[in-house]
Write a protein that holds these residues in place. Structure first.
Motif, PDB file in Angstrom:
ATOM      1  N   GLU A 293      36.619  38.455  41.212  1.00 45.27           N
ATOM      2  CA  GLU A 293      36.110  37.970  43.112  1.00 45.27           C
ATOM      3  C   GLU A 293      35.109  36.788  42.578  1.00 45.27           C
ATOM      4  O   GLU A 293      34.189  36.475  43.582  1.00 45.27           O
ATOM      5  CB  GLU A 293      35.141  39.384  43.864  1.00 45.27           C
ATOM      6  N   HIS A 294      34.610  36.557  41.556  1.00 47.06           N
ATOM      7  CA  HIS A 294      33.331  35.606  41.220  1.00 47.06           C
ATOM      8  C   HIS A 294      33.611  34.327  42.126  1.00 47.06           C
ATOM      9  O   HIS A 294      34.253  34.034  41.587  1.00 47.06           O
ATOM     10  CB  HIS A 294      32.913  35.647  39.833  1.00 47.06           C
ATOM     11  N   PRO A 295      32.513  33.493  42.197  1.00 48.75           N
ATOM     12  CA  PRO A 295      33.049  31.860  43.059  1.00 48.75           C
ATOM     13  C   PRO A 295      32.757  31.710  41.803  1.00 48.75           C
ATOM     14  O   PRO A 295      33.975  30.151  42.721  1.00 48.75           O
ATOM     15  CB  PRO A 295      32.057  31.933  43.824  1.00 48.75           C
ATOM     16  N   THR A 296      32.742  31.022  41.328  1.00 46.98           N
ATOM     17  CA  THR A 296      33.120  30.531  39.818  1.00 46.98           C
ATOM     18  C   THR A 296      34.768  30.487  39.432  1.00 46.98           C
ATOM     19  O   THR A 296      35.113  29.320  38.932  1.00 46.98           O
ATOM     20  CB  THR A 296      31.798  30.277  38.956  1.00 46.98           C
ATOM     21  N   HIS A 297      35.217  31.556  39.198  1.00 49.86           N
ATOM     22  CA  HIS A 297      36.852  31.571  38.572  1.00 49.86           C
ATOM     23  C   HIS A 297      37.184  31.662  39.962  1.00 49.86           C
ATOM     24  O   HIS A 297      37.862  30.708  39.601  1.00 49.86           O
ATOM     25  CB  HIS A 297      37.027  33.618  38.693  1.00 49.86           C
ATOM     26  N   LEU A 298      37.248  31.420  40.777  1.00 49.17           N
ATOM     27  CA  LEU A 298      37.488  31.010  42.462  1.00 49.17           C
ATOM     28  C   LEU A 298      38.108  29.532  42.289  1.00 49.17           C
ATOM     29  O   LEU A 298      38.639  29.086  42.127  1.00 49.17           O
ATOM     30  CB  LEU A 298      37.067  31.457  43.732  1.00 49.17           C
ATOM     31  N   GLN A 299      36.382  29.013  41.900  1.00 49.35           N
ATOM     32  CA  GLN A 299      36.589  27.299  42.293  1.00 49.35           C
ATOM     33  C   GLN A 299      37.462  26.578  41.365  1.00 49.35           C
ATOM     34  O   GLN A 299      38.594  25.822  40.397  1.00 49.35           O
ATOM     35  CB  GLN A 299      35.597  26.871  41.510  1.00 49.35           C
TER      36      GLN A 299
ATOM     37  N   GLY B 130      40.028  28.405  39.136  1.00 52.45           N
ATOM     38  CA  GLY B 130      40.841  28.685  39.444  1.00 52.45           C
ATOM     39  C   GLY B 130      42.208  28.105  40.106  1.00 52.45           C
ATOM     40  O   GLY B 130      43.046  27.358  39.875  1.00 52.45           O
ATOM     41  N   ALA B 131      41.402  27.266  41.138  1.00 57.83           N
ATOM     42  CA  ALA B 131      41.915  26.427  42.123  1.00 57.83           C
ATOM     43  C   ALA B 131      41.866  24.874  41.629  1.00 57.83           C
ATOM     44  O   ALA B 131      43.340  24.261  41.230  1.00 57.83           O
ATOM     45  CB  ALA B 131      40.977  26.136  43.162  1.00 57.83           C
TER      46      ALA B 131
ATOM     47  N   CYS C 176      48.906  22.511  37.646  1.00 60.66           N
ATOM     48  CA  CYS C 176      50.381  23.117  37.373  1.00 60.66           C
ATOM     49  C   CYS C 176      51.522  22.684  37.127  1.00 60.66           C
ATOM     50  O   CYS C 176      50.944  22.984  39.039  1.00 60.66           O
ATOM     51  CB  CYS C 176      49.727  24.212  37.306  1.00 60.66           C
ATOM     52  N   VAL C 177      52.855  22.981  37.801  1.00 60.50           N
ATOM     53  CA  VAL C 177      53.536  22.987  38.446  1.00 60.50           C
ATOM     54  C   VAL C 177      53.689  23.779  39.794  1.00 60.50           C
ATOM     55  O   VAL C 177      53.646  24.923  39.086  1.00 60.50           O
ATOM     56  CB  VAL C 177      54.866  22.821  37.578  1.00 60.50           C
ATOM     57  N   GLY C 178      53.986  23.517  40.741  1.00 58.67           N
ATOM     58  CA  GLY C 178      54.356  24.101  41.355  1.00 58.67           C
ATOM     59  C   GLY C 178      52.847  24.936  42.019  1.00 58.67           C
ATOM     60  O   GLY C 178      53.182  25.938  42.720  1.00 58.67           O
ATOM     61  N   GLY C 179      51.506  24.798  41.809  1.00 56.44           N
ATOM     62  CA  GLY C 179      50.235  25.380  41.718  1.00 56.44           C
ATOM     63  C   GLY C 179      50.214  26.825  41.072  1.00 56.44           C
ATOM     64  O   GLY C 179      51.026  26.923  39.896  1.00 56.44           O
ATOM     65  N   GLY C 180      49.438  27.763  41.769  1.00 54.06           N
ATOM     66  CA  GLY C 180      50.135  29.358  40.675  1.00 54.06           C
ATOM     67  C   GLY C 180      51.074  29.227  40.552  1.00 54.06           C
ATOM     68  O   GLY C 180      51.367  29.863  39.791  1.00 54.06           O
TER      69      GLY C 180
END
Length: 103
Positions: A73-79, A81-82, A88-92
């Motif tokens: 849930e941490h904003p830095t992880h979200l950034q 992770g994006a 990556c191929v196909g995003g997530g």
């Protein structure tokens, strides 16, 4: 303990430097969080020739599920992770995640 295993299928145009930069940033961020016991990352050597599509990965050891949830849930992880998804191929879809609960 939770073993959070992430395997990445980076796009062909993504350089080794780009891969390492995002993984290093995730490592530096994660190691500063309460409940993170270890962060290890590196290239997939695929010695058994069963996971050729995944070129790199990382494993985070969390003390418990609550620590994993704080990380997720941490904003830095979200950034970060994006950023990882964008490489990556196909995003997530180019990322495989296993959360193993270790007794």
């Amino acid at each position: 303990m939770i073993l959070h295993c992430v395997f990445c299928q980076f796009g062909e145009a993504v350089s080794r430097v780009e891969r390492e930069d995002v993984l290093k940033a995730l490592a530096e961020f994660s190691r500063g969080l309460d409940g993170v016991l270890a962060f290890d990352w590196g290239p997939n050597r695929d010695f058994e020739r069963k996971s050729q599509a995944y070129s790199d990965g990382f494993v985070i050891r969390f003390s418990d599920r609550a620590a994993l949830e704080r990380y997720a849930e941490h904003p830095t992880h979200l950034q970060l992770g994006a950023q990882l998804c964008a490489l990556c191929v196909g995003g997530g879809d180019g990322i495989a995640v296993f959360d193993l609960e270790i007794p």
